[in-house]
Design a protein around this motif. Structure first.
Motif, PDB file in Angstrom:
ATOM      1  N   MET A  72       0.839  -1.192   0.000  1.00 21.62           N
ATOM      2  CA  MET A  72       0.000   0.000   0.000  1.00 21.62           C
ATOM      3  C   MET A  72       0.876   1.245   0.000  1.00 21.62           C
ATOM      4  SD  MET A  72      -2.849   1.196   2.835  1.00 21.62           S
ATOM      5  CE  MET A  72      -3.975  -0.149   2.500  1.00 21.62           C
ATOM      6  N   PRO A  73       0.521   2.249  -0.806  1.00 16.63           N
ATOM      7  CA  PRO A  73       1.319   3.485  -0.817  1.00 16.63           C
ATOM      8  C   PRO A  73       1.206   4.230   0.513  1.00 16.63           C
ATOM      9  CG  PRO A  73      -0.681   3.737  -2.126  1.00 16.63           C
ATOM     10  CD  PRO A  73      -0.598   2.292  -1.755  1.00 16.63           C
ATOM     11  N   GLU A  74       2.100   5.172   0.732  1.00 21.75           N
ATOM     12  CA  GLU A  74       2.095   5.928   1.988  1.00 21.75           C
ATOM     13  C   GLU A  74       0.901   6.867   2.080  1.00 21.75           C
ATOM     14  OE1 GLU A  74       5.782   7.939   2.488  1.00 21.75           O
ATOM     15  OE2 GLU A  74       6.975   6.099   2.620  1.00 21.75           O
ATOM     16  N   ASP A  75       0.353   7.263   0.934  1.00 21.99           N
ATOM     17  CA  ASP A  75      -0.775   8.196   0.904  1.00 21.99           C
ATOM     18  C   ASP A  75      -1.948   7.573   0.150  1.00 21.99           C
ATOM     19  OD1 ASP A  75       0.457   8.129  -1.526  1.00 21.99           O
ATOM     20  OD2 ASP A  75       0.668  10.304  -1.754  1.00 21.99           O
ATOM     21  N   PRO A  76      -2.489   6.452   0.652  1.00 24.48           N
ATOM     22  CA  PRO A  76      -3.481   5.701  -0.120  1.00 24.48           C
ATOM     23  C   PRO A  76      -4.847   6.376  -0.191  1.00 24.48           C
ATOM     24  CG  PRO A  76      -3.271   4.758   2.069  1.00 24.48           C
ATOM     25  CD  PRO A  76      -2.233   5.839   1.963  1.00 24.48           C
ATOM     26  N   ILE A  77      -5.419   6.373  -1.385  1.00 24.40           N
ATOM     27  CA  ILE A  77      -6.814   6.756  -1.579  1.00 24.40           C
ATOM     28  C   ILE A  77      -7.525   5.514  -2.109  1.00 24.40           C
ATOM     29  CG2 ILE A  77      -8.402   8.166  -2.948  1.00 24.40           C
ATOM     30  CD1 ILE A  77      -6.395  10.448  -2.725  1.00 24.40           C
ATOM     31  N   LEU A  78      -8.452   5.011  -1.327  1.00 23.18           N
ATOM     32  CA  LEU A  78      -9.123   3.754  -1.645  1.00 23.18           C
ATOM     33  C   LEU A  78     -10.104   3.941  -2.793  1.00 23.18           C
ATOM     34  CD1 LEU A  78      -9.391   0.792  -0.480  1.00 23.18           C
ATOM     35  CD2 LEU A  78     -11.519   1.601   0.541  1.00 23.18           C
ATOM     36  N   VAL A  79     -10.017   3.064  -3.781  1.00 25.94           N
ATOM     37  CA  VAL A  79     -10.942   3.067  -4.919  1.00 25.94           C
ATOM     38  C   VAL A  79     -11.615   1.700  -4.961  1.00 25.94           C
ATOM     39  CG1 VAL A  79     -11.142   3.201  -7.427  1.00 25.94           C
ATOM     40  CG2 VAL A  79      -9.581   4.742  -6.225  1.00 25.94           C
ATOM     41  N   ALA A  80     -12.951   1.692  -4.994  1.00 25.86           N
ATOM     42  CA  ALA A  80     -13.687   0.429  -4.970  1.00 25.86           C
ATOM     43  C   ALA A  80     -15.045   0.593  -5.612  1.00 25.86           C
ATOM     44  CB  ALA A  80     -13.855  -0.048  -3.520  1.00 25.86           C
ATOM     45  N   SER A  81     -15.652  -0.522  -6.006  1.00 23.45           N
ATOM     46  CA  SER A  81     -17.042  -0.480  -6.475  1.00 23.45           C
ATOM     47  C   SER A  81     -17.932  -0.087  -5.309  1.00 23.45           C
ATOM     48  CB  SER A  81     -17.457  -1.846  -7.029  1.00 23.45           C
ATOM     49  OG  SER A  81     -16.746  -2.137  -8.195  1.00 23.45           O
ATOM     50  N   ASN A  82     -17.746  -0.800  -4.210  1.00 19.32           N
ATOM     51  CA  ASN A  82     -18.450  -0.490  -2.970  1.00 19.32           C
ATOM     52  C   ASN A  82     -17.653  -1.119  -1.846  1.00 19.32           C
ATOM     53  OD1 ASN A  82     -20.408   0.623  -1.328  1.00 19.32           O
ATOM     54  ND2 ASN A  82     -22.121  -0.212  -2.503  1.00 19.32           N
ATOM     55  N   ILE A  83     -17.985  -0.805  -0.616  1.00 14.74           N
ATOM     56  CA  ILE A  83     -17.244  -1.367   0.514  1.00 14.74           C
ATOM     57  C   ILE A  83     -18.130  -1.327   1.749  1.00 14.74           C
ATOM     58  CG2 ILE A  83     -16.179   0.844   1.173  1.00 14.74           C
ATOM     59  CD1 ILE A  83     -13.639  -0.777   1.894  1.00 14.74           C
ATOM     60  N   GLY A  84     -18.019  -2.361   2.564  1.00 14.02           N
ATOM     61  CA  GLY A  84     -18.794  -2.410   3.792  1.00 14.02           C
ATOM     62  C   GLY A  84     -18.130  -1.610   4.890  1.00 14.02           C
ATOM     63  N   PRO A  85     -18.885  -1.259   5.927  1.00 13.49           N
ATOM     64  CA  PRO A  85     -18.317  -0.443   7.013  1.00 13.49           C
ATOM     65  C   PRO A  85     -17.195  -1.142   7.763  1.00 13.49           C
ATOM     66  CG  PRO A  85     -20.498  -1.255   7.598  1.00 13.49           C
ATOM     67  CD  PRO A  85     -20.307  -1.569   6.161  1.00 13.49           C
ATOM     68  N   GLY A  86     -17.334  -2.463   7.959  1.00 17.85           N
ATOM     69  CA  GLY A  86     -16.287  -3.196   8.667  1.00 17.85           C
ATOM     70  C   GLY A  86     -14.977  -3.182   7.913  1.00 17.85           C
ATOM     71  N   GLU A  87     -15.063  -3.398   6.593  1.00 13.49           N
ATOM     72  CA  GLU A  87     -13.853  -3.392   5.760  1.00 13.49           C
ATOM     73  C   GLU A  87     -13.201  -2.015   5.769  1.00 13.49           C
ATOM     74  OE1 GLU A  87     -14.791  -6.442   2.152  1.00 13.49           O
ATOM     75  OE2 GLU A  87     -16.158  -4.755   2.371  1.00 13.49           O
ATOM     76  N   LEU A  88     -14.016  -0.962   5.723  1.00 12.54           N
ATOM     77  CA  LEU A  88     -13.472   0.391   5.728  1.00 12.54           C
ATOM     78  C   LEU A  88     -12.805   0.698   7.065  1.00 12.54           C
ATOM     79  CD1 LEU A  88     -13.017   2.975   4.204  1.00 12.54           C
ATOM     80  CD2 LEU A  88     -15.319   3.723   4.806  1.00 12.54           C
ATOM     81  N   LEU A  89     -13.413   0.222   8.141  1.00 12.16           N
ATOM     82  CA  LEU A  89     -12.815   0.444   9.465  1.00 12.16           C
ATOM     83  C   LEU A  89     -11.467  -0.256   9.591  1.00 12.16           C
ATOM     84  CD1 LEU A  89     -15.856   0.252  11.905  1.00 12.16           C
ATOM     85  CD2 LEU A  89     -14.265   2.158  11.650  1.00 12.16           C
ATOM     86  N   GLU A  90     -11.322  -1.415   8.917  1.00 15.46           N
ATOM     87  CA  GLU A  90     -10.041  -2.127   8.970  1.00 15.46           C
ATOM     88  C   GLU A  90      -8.917  -1.286   8.359  1.00 15.46           C
ATOM     89  OE1 GLU A  90     -10.326  -5.997   7.257  1.00 15.46           O
ATOM     90  OE2 GLU A  90     -11.919  -6.644   8.619  1.00 15.46           O
ATOM     91  N   TYR A  91      -9.244  -0.531   7.319  1.00 15.24           N
ATOM     92  CA  TYR A  91      -8.239   0.362   6.729  1.00 15.24           C
ATOM     93  C   TYR A  91      -7.919   1.510   7.689  1.00 15.24           C
ATOM     94  CZ  TYR A  91      -8.667  -1.729   2.056  1.00 15.24           C
ATOM     95  OH  TYR A  91      -8.630  -2.574   0.981  1.00 15.24           O
TER      96      TYR A  91
END
Length: 754
Positions: free
Chosen positions: A329-348
């Motif tokens: 993962m880059p040092e300044d990541p911007i997540l790109v996705a079709s969709n994502i659940g809240p749990g998965e987003l919290l893991e990031y």
């Protein structure tokens, strides 16, 4: 290619293509050589390749048989002529009498004669059209089914090679996909700006060798990968004992597709015609996506989605590509996705600089978490997952809803200046942290923050918030696969109160339904979920979970003050029933010998116009009222806040809306009931000072908004601003915004855009 090219000839054609693509030549030369090979193999007088120059324009990029001077000059819109129709419909057109076909366009600039036979197939990858491959003949004949199939195989190879940049070079019409700059528009789920590099939640698999070297070896690879896939699906089912019946049926259907002999047979046929195992899987995936687009039945579409997902898993197994394989993962990541659940987003977590979703909504689970993490979020940004690759530079403008992918240097410099300016502004607001939000005419406004996670609480101190005006309790329910236990919730709520110290925390009970469906809750099929079975309606109809949550809140308070408010109250009896339930749980806890809260204040969120006109008893009986501006505004204007076409059409500072807000202020003042405003508009400085001028004395917003709002309040004479608002309303103005902006700017009071 039946009559002219059997299966072996199909492989032979792909072999010739591979040799042409491997030659050390410029992109244009490669394209020219490809058209020569295809025309010869098909026994056709003409073969042409059209590629998309932009999202709506096809350009002739190479031809065998037409005037070479027309290359890079002949263009057409999607839907124009037979070629344009192939691109727009994403389906082949095969005709023995092209001039008589609807939409036929004769192009004299190409020097073409009138050719009778026409076969055009889309050059596409996973539903994304990149161009059109065409063959034409003078003799009137339909190309056979096998010839059409063979052309589709060739077109897929061309799509892969186009994506890999095989045709980039001097004179080429396009830069390769994933190399040229791209701009996308979306909806704002969370404001803010971010500059970084793409991190794909589900990375796109790139097939680097679409043509088989050894069909038998490719077939062996496919069978091994399918067995691995079936094993993983069986394992998924074996560990799913606790899921409900409906979920189990979905998993069984998933396994049925994984074991489909027809699915495997179609991929084997593609390998037999010369494709590699990975390319064969992707061809089947593209076909599945094409079928999905034409199936109206939601159940069948969902089953096709299962097949699409299985194809993607199989591709990952074959290629070894994906985030799980060690990509960094880059040092300044911007997540790109079709969709994502809240749990998965919290893991990031907070390591993300921003989030860009093709789907999602401004009130989705992901949006709630993004706000809690204070990271910019854009939704409905498509088709960015088809364009972005890990590591691409990306700029997210959460103010205007624009995403710049692989931007030009001039755009980068302008954006960098904007980010620096915003950072400088935030630094300026730090000096106001410990100062009150008091206007120049001495009116004090309490600024609280919204929260939903323990991770939010450090912002209480850093932002200068005077408390938590809204703690969203649904996040703990949305991010788990089963209902949280009472003790677990009690410990969480206790830690929240500990962290807040002597500052007030207002807990909103579970606000689910509409777009916030619990993973373990069976979704209801409602035509308009925002107006359906949600929030307090769920709590009162199914009281078990709400009682458990109330018990957890009471135990967490344990000698401290407890503030609880119920969401989406639409009539007085709903508030009374919910209040009775809370009081009953307090009494139950007393009988059990638990330590009770020092005091319990019971409030309601005013989110429906019906409560503006509620009986006086409501305003007397409620210990406090909080206006839920997001829902109230969409219901007042009958404008769905998920609909970009209408939600921006109506101004918060519309005279009618402000009249309603003032009515609520007066009714609360008459009943001596504390009133606050929660919602996105509370955090917009111009709107915030107008609310304060109308008599609102408590505003709750995201932590990052407290500094800008406080800055403007401290420089504003609210009494004088009230006069400006009253004059604008009296004049018949639809919105008071122009008059307010003129007044503030005349005194150099703040940013024009608020």
């Amino acid at each position: 290619m039946a009559d002219r090219t059997g299966e072996s000839d199909s492989r032979k054609l792909l072999g010739h293509l591979r040799e042409a693509l491997a030659e050390d030549s410029a992109g244009q030369e490669r394209l020219n050589r490809v058209t020569e090979i295809i025309a010869s193999s098909m026994g056709a007088e003409v073969c042409s390749i059209y590629l998309l120059r932009d999202s709506d324009t096809l350009e002739l990029c190479a031809t065998e048989g037409l005037n070479p001077d027309a290359v890079h000059k002949t263009r057409m819109r999607l839907g124009e002529g037979l070629v344009g129709r192939v691109a727009k419909k994403k389906r082949p057109i095969n005709t023995a009498d092209a001039p008589s076909e609807k939409g036929f366009r004769f192009m004299p600039e190409t020097g073409e004669e009138v050719y009778s036979s026409f076969l055009g197939v889309p050059i596409q990858r996973l539903g994304e059209v990149l161009g059109v491959l065409v063959v034409q003949s003078k003799d009137a004949r339909l190309f056979s089914e096998d010839e059409t199939y063979g052309m589709e195989v060739v077109a897929m190879v061309l799509a892969e090679m186009t994506e890999l940049g095989a045709f980039v070079g001097e004179g080429a019409a396009l830069a390769a996909l994933h190399q040229r700059p791209a701009t996308f528009q979306g909806g704002v789920g969370q404001e803010g700006t971010a500059m970084g590099h793409v991190w794909l939640h589900e990375p796109r698999v790139v097939v680097t060798n679409p043509i088989a070297d050894d069909p038998q070896e490719e077939s062996r690879k496919l069978h091994e990968a399918v067995e691995t896939l079936r094993g993983s699906v069986d394992e998924l089912l074996a560990t799913a004992d606790s899921v409900d019946k409906d979920h189990m049926q979905v998993l069984e259907a998933y396994r049925m597709f994984a074991n489909s002999k027809g699915w495997l047979r179609r991929m084997e046929e593609d390998i037999g015609r010369g494709l590699s195992a990975a390319a064969a899987v992707e061809k089947e995936q593209s076909a599945t996506r094409a079928r999905m687009a034409n199936v109206p039945d939601p159940y069948l579409r969902e089953r096709l989605h299962d097949l699409d997902d299985l194809s993607h898993r199989l591709l990952r197994i074959l290629t070894g590509q994906g985030n799980s394989t060690g990509a960094e993962m880059p040092e300044d990541p911007i997540l790109v996705a079709s969709n994502i659940g809240p749990g998965e987003l919290l893991e990031y977590g907070r390591k993300l600089k921003g989030v860009v979703l093709e789907e999602g909504s401004i009130a989705s689970h992901a949006a709630i978490v993004a706000r809690a993490l204070a990271i910019p979020l854009l939704v409905h940004v498509g088709p960015i997952t088809a364009e972005a690759l890990n590591g691409d530079m990306i700029l997210v403008d959460g103010e205007s809803g624009v995403v710049h992918l692989r931007p030009e240097e001039t755009v980068v410099n302008a954006f960098r200046d904007k980010v620096a300016m915003e950072a400088a502004q935030q630094e300026r607001y730090v000096s106001l942290r410990d100062k009150p939000a008091q206007s120049t005419d001495g009116i004090r406004v309490v600024l609280s923050m919204n929260a939903g996670l323990m991770a939010d609480l450090p912002s209480l101190e850093s932002s200068g918030a005077e408390g938590v005006g809204l703690f969203r309790t649904e996040l703990q329910f949305l991010t788990q696969s089963k209902v949280p236990r009472r003790g677990e919730l009690a410990r969480l709520y206790s830690r929240v109160l500990d962290r807040a110290g002597d500052k007030k925390v207002v807990f909103r009970t579970l606000d689910i339904g509409s777009d916030k469906v619990l993973p373990y809750m069976k979704p209801t099929d409602e035509p308009n979920p925002a107006l359906g079975w949600r929030a307090i309606r769920v709590g009162l109809d199914k009281p078990g979970v709400m009682r458990m949550q109330l018990q957890a809140l009471i135990r967490a308070a344990a000698g401290r003050e407890l503030d609880v408010m119920f969401p989406f109250i639409a009539q007085l009896d709903e508030y009374r029933e919910a209040r009775t339930m809370l009081r009953a749980e307090v009494e139950r806890e007393r009988r059990l010998g638990h330590i009770l809260p020092k005091a319990v204040r019971i409030g309601a969120m005013l989110e429906t116009p019906s409560m503006v006109f509620a009986p006086d008893a409501f305003f007397r009986e409620a210990d406090f009222v909080s206006i839920g501006g997001n829902d109230l505004k969409q219901f007042f204007f009958a404008a769905d806040r998920e609909n970009e076409r209408v939600r921006r059409r109506y101004d918060t500072l519309n005279t009618s809306f402000l009249n309603m807000i003032e009515m609520v202020v007066k009714r609360c003042d008459a009943a001596k009931t504390p009133l606050s405003f929660c919602g996105e508009d509370a955090g917009r400085p111009i709107e915030a000072v107008c609310f304060a001028a109308l008599g609102m004395r408590t505003l709750s917003m995201r932590p990052a908004s407290i500094g800008p709002v406080k800055h403007l309040i401290r420089r504003t004479d609210l009494g004088a601003l009230r006069e400006v608002i009253d004059e604008a309303r009296a004049s018949g103005a639809q919105s008071v915004r122009p008059a307010v902006l003129e007044y503030l700017l005349r005194r150099q009071y703040g940013p024009r855009n608020g």
